[in-house]
Design a protein around this motif. Sequence first.
Motif, PDB file in Angstrom:
ATOM      1  N   GLY A  15      -4.474   5.671   4.621  1.00 55.64           N
ATOM      2  CA  GLY A  15      -4.460   4.248   4.982  1.00 55.64           C
ATOM      3  C   GLY A  15      -4.426   3.767   6.209  1.00 55.64           C
ATOM      4  N   TYR A  17      -5.008  -0.344   8.622  1.00 50.39           N
ATOM      5  CA  TYR A  17      -5.218  -1.555   8.903  1.00 50.39           C
ATOM      6  C   TYR A  17      -6.305  -2.062   9.795  1.00 50.39           C
ATOM      7  N   ASN A  23      -3.960  -7.193   5.462  1.00 50.02           N
ATOM      8  CA  ASN A  23      -3.691  -6.447   4.279  1.00 50.02           C
ATOM      9  C   ASN A  23      -4.203  -4.967   4.676  1.00 50.02           C
ATOM     10  N   SER A  24      -3.528  -3.927   4.269  1.00 51.61           N
ATOM     11  CA  SER A  24      -3.964  -2.448   4.332  1.00 51.61           C
ATOM     12  C   SER A  24      -5.093  -1.959   3.538  1.00 51.61           C
ATOM     13  N   ILE A  26      -6.738   1.527   1.585  1.00 50.57           N
ATOM     14  CA  ILE A  26      -6.204   2.812   1.299  1.00 50.57           C
ATOM     15  C   ILE A  26      -7.096   3.344   0.426  1.00 50.57           C
ATOM     16  N   TRP A  72       1.050   4.206  -0.356  1.00 47.72           N
ATOM     17  CA  TRP A  72       1.145   3.199  -1.399  1.00 47.72           C
ATOM     18  C   TRP A  72       1.162   1.974  -0.448  1.00 47.72           C
ATOM     19  N   GLN A  73       1.173   0.737  -1.411  1.00 49.95           N
ATOM     20  CA  GLN A  73       0.995  -0.548  -0.636  1.00 49.95           C
ATOM     21  C   GLN A  73       1.788  -1.608  -1.521  1.00 49.95           C
ATOM     22  N   ASN A  76       0.985  -6.757   2.049  1.00 48.69           N
ATOM     23  CA  ASN A  76       0.537  -5.994   3.417  1.00 48.69           C
ATOM     24  C   ASN A  76       1.485  -4.852   3.982  1.00 48.69           C
ATOM     25  N   MET A  78       2.570  -1.190   3.800  1.00 46.92           N
ATOM     26  CA  MET A  78       2.059   0.448   3.515  1.00 46.92           C
ATOM     27  C   MET A  78       3.218   1.222   3.850  1.00 46.92           C
ATOM     28  N   TRP A  79       3.238   2.299   3.020  1.00 45.60           N
ATOM     29  CA  TRP A  79       4.364   3.393   3.176  1.00 45.60           C
ATOM     30  C   TRP A  79       4.132   4.701   2.412  1.00 45.60           C
TER      31      TRP A  79
END
Length: 98
Positions: A15, A17, A23-24, A26, A72-73, A76, A78-79
């Motif tokens: 993922g 940015y 927004n990311s 992925i 995951w997102q 905005n 992501m982790w």
Amino acid sequence: MDNNRAMNGDGFGIGWYDNPGENSCIFTSILPAWSNINLYRLAEKVKSKLIYAHVRATTGNTSTSESNCHPWQFGNLMWMHNGDIADFQKVKFFLFYS
């Protein structure tokens, strides 16, 4: 090769940015990272100051599926994480609505 260690061949995810605060993007797959031609194609083109990467080895009763591949997102954000989040139902509201 160390045959006593998992090969982490049960999927992967990356993922990134494009710009901070946006927004990311992925990409996930259940294929091993080393055999996914699309990963090689993306890696040649993606430019970012922040890239997440995760390779997966299933454990316990978890299935091999794209929904189990990190990152995951949400909006905005992501982790990714490894393992269980204790008492997730108690902290879920604060993570998503704070």
